[in-house]
Enzyme design. Sequence first.
Site, short mmCIF file in Angstrom:
data_model
loop_
_atom_site.label_atom_id
_atom_site.label_comp_id
_atom_site.label_asym_id
_atom_site.label_seq_id
_atom_site.Cartn_x
_atom_site.Cartn_y
_atom_site.Cartn_z
CB VAL A 1 4.13 -15.98 -6.61
CG1 VAL A 1 4.09 -15.29 -5.27
CG2 VAL A 1 5.43 -15.65 -7.33
CB CYS A 2 -0.81 -18.26 -6.37
SG CYS A 2 -1.04 -16.74 -7.32
CB SER A 3 1.37 -22.93 -6.27
OG SER A 3 0.36 -22.80 -7.22
#
Lengths: 201, 162
Positions: A88-90
Site C-alpha cells: 500500500v505504501c508503494s
Amino acid sequence: MASRILKRSMMMKSTVESLRIAAAAASRHYASVAVGTDLVSAAPDVRLQKARTWDEGVSSKFSTTPLKELFKDKKVVIFGLPGAYTGVCSAQHVPSYKKNVDKFKAKGIDSVICVAVNDPYTLNAWAEKLEAKDAIEFYGDFDGSFHKSLDLEVDLSAALLGPRSHRWSAYVVDGKVKALNIESAPSEVKVSGADVILEQI
Amino acid sequence: MAPIAVGDVIPDGTLAYFDEQDQLQQASVHSLAAGKKVIIFGVPGAFTPTCSVKHVPGFIEKAGELKSKGIDEILLVSVNDPFVMKAWAKTYPDNKDVKFLADGSATYTHALGLELDLSEKGLGTRSRRFALLVDDLKVKVANVEAGGEFTVSSADDILKAI
C-alpha cells in the site's frame, strides 16, 4: 456525624485517586501527537536521517537532521507509513502525494515530507524506484524514536515488519500541528492520503 | 552469544522470504540446511554498496562453480524485512541460486553471535559481514570480517576453503 466523616473520607479518596491518575499521566514519557502539538518541543532531541546513498552518507559524515530544521518557520505536509517496498505504501500512499505536489505548492506548502521506520539507504533506493525524490523529501526514522515520541509507533511483527509506525499525515505550520490524520488500520489509505489533507490546508 | 565458530552446530531460527508465487513464507534454518552442504553468508544491509556491488554479486557469479563443488544451497541473510529483501533481490535479475532471506528482527543474527551495532550509520543492529560453510548443520568454515572490510568473506575465499 458519622455520615460527615464518611463523606470527607470519600472526598479524600477521590482526590488521592485523581492525584494518582495525574501523576501516572505526568510520568508518561511520550505525548500523543494531536492538533496543537508543537512537534519540535514534543521531541527536542529527536533527529531524522535524510534518505541518501551510502556514499552520500560517508561524505556527510552520517549527519542527521534535527526536527527544528524541518519545521521551523515552514508550512509542511508530512506523512508517515509502515515501510518502504510494502504494497500500500508503494502503490497508493506515496503516489497520492507525488501526483499532488503542484497543488501543495500552490497552497504555499514549503515541503512535502515522507517518513518511515527504515534506514536512510533503503528509503533512498525505494524513493528512487518510485521516482518520487523530486516531489517529496524522504527521511528515515531508523530506530523509531521520532514516532515513539509522538505515540505513533505500532508493532507490526505479525506482518514480519517489527516495530514500525502507523500510517498518518499532518499539516504542520512552524512546528505546530494544524491537521492530523491517523489510519485506524495501517493497511488502509482512507484519511491519510493527499486528497484529504489538501482540503485541510 | 559467542560468535559462531568451526565445529559448532548452527542454531535453528526462522527466516522470511517471498516465494516464486510472491507469497510470504517463513522457513526454519535447519529445514533448509539439514543433510546438505550449504553456504550461509551475511551482510550488514540491503542497498548498501559493498553488500550490493561486491559481496552479493560475487556469490551470484560463483554460484555455478560452488554448486559443481557439491554446495546444495547458497543462503544470504540480512537484518532487513522480507519486502526490502525481495526488492533488493530484484536488482539482480540474473540470480538463480542465491536465496535472499530476511532476519528482520536480527533474532537469527543474535543466535549466531554475529550482531553489529551500526546505529551511528543510521542502520541500527545489523549483522557482521560473514560467510559460513555448513555441512549437515556443522560449521566447517567460518569467515567473519572484523569490521567493515571485505577481506575474508567473499565467494572466492570460501571456494578456496572447500
